[in-house]
Design an enzyme around this catalytic site. Structure first.
Site, short mmCIF file in Angstrom:
data_model
loop_
_atom_site.label_atom_id
_atom_site.label_comp_id
_atom_site.label_asym_id
_atom_site.label_seq_id
_atom_site.Cartn_x
_atom_site.Cartn_y
_atom_site.Cartn_z
N CYS A 10 0.84 -1.20 0.00
CA CYS A 10 0.00 0.00 0.00
C CYS A 10 0.88 1.26 0.00
CB CYS A 10 -1.00 -0.04 1.15
SG CYS A 10 -2.37 1.13 0.94
N GLU B 284 -1.22 -8.29 5.22
CA GLU B 284 -1.09 -8.53 6.67
C GLU B 284 -2.44 -8.53 7.37
OE1 GLU B 284 -1.07 -4.04 6.37
OE2 GLU B 284 -0.44 -5.72 5.12
N HIS C 161 -3.28 -4.81 1.51
CA HIS C 161 -2.75 -5.14 2.84
C HIS C 161 -2.82 -6.65 3.10
CE1 HIS C 161 -2.40 -1.06 4.57
NE2 HIS C 161 -3.34 -0.77 3.68
#
Length: 195
Positions: free
Chosen positions: A78, A175, A173
């Site tokens: 990002c 994660e 993202h």
């Protein structure tokens, strides 16, 4: 092998947690002198203006550029993608990208926070199962240079994941997805790096 996650601002804890699911040694990185001991560096999502300013304030921009040129794997997610880009069109006052990847990236390409979304993506280099991508005020790749490999696109053809040699950049993202395959992919990249 040690993977660093830039911990100046943004979603660094989530990356550390995801790397932990793989048993990788992962550390927060806040100082330039911590960089040379790494086998790879993740620049997380967050606010690209803030991240690039802090890279300058803490004297980390030039050491990161030097390590990238030596072949150290660096992954931008990002805002991290924005940091790695060579070009940012439009009003980018305050953002000084590292200029490491031959990509043109448009910030906040999908709109404001309220326009955040998730999408299942096919990703070159991951197994056949689609990857659950979380887009939050995400950038997109408008243009790639000759040496840039496109790893994933949205169904409309929008480029959202690219690799250029030791550099990896994605719009979303991983994660936050609960799926560690992208982190595993980066760990494999880091294993090939010889400082």
């Amino acid at each position: 092998m040690k993977i660093g996650v830039l911990a100046l601002q943004g979603a660094f804890r989530e990356h550390l947690n995801m790397l932990g699911t793989l048993g990788a040694e992962a550390v927060e990185v806040r100082k330039a002198e911590e960089l040379p001991e790494l086998s790879g560096l993740i620049i997380p999502g967050g606010e690209s203006t803030t991240i690039t300013k802090l890279l300058d304030i803490f004297g980390m921009a030039e050491p990161i550029k030097a390590l990238a040129k030596k072949g150290m794997p660096i992954w931008g997610t990002c805002a991290g993608m924005i940091c790695l880009a060579k070009e940012l069109p439009g009003d980018i006052s305050g953002v000084k990208p590292l200029g490491l990847m031959d990509i043109t990236v448009r910030r906040n390409a999908f709109g404001r926070q309220v326009n955040s979304f998730e999408a299942m993506l096919k990703v070159k280099g991951l197994d056949k199962a689609d990857f659950p991508a979380v887009f939050i005020r995400a950038p997109l790749v408008e243009k790639t240079g000759k040496g840039v490999e496109i790893l994933s696109k949205l169904p409309d053809g929008t480029i959202v994941a690219v690799r250029e040699n030791n550099l990896l950049a994605i719009s979303f993202h991983p994660e936050l997805s609960g799926d560690n395959r992208f982190h595993r992919y980066f760990v494999q990249m880091a294993k090939t790096y010889k400082a």
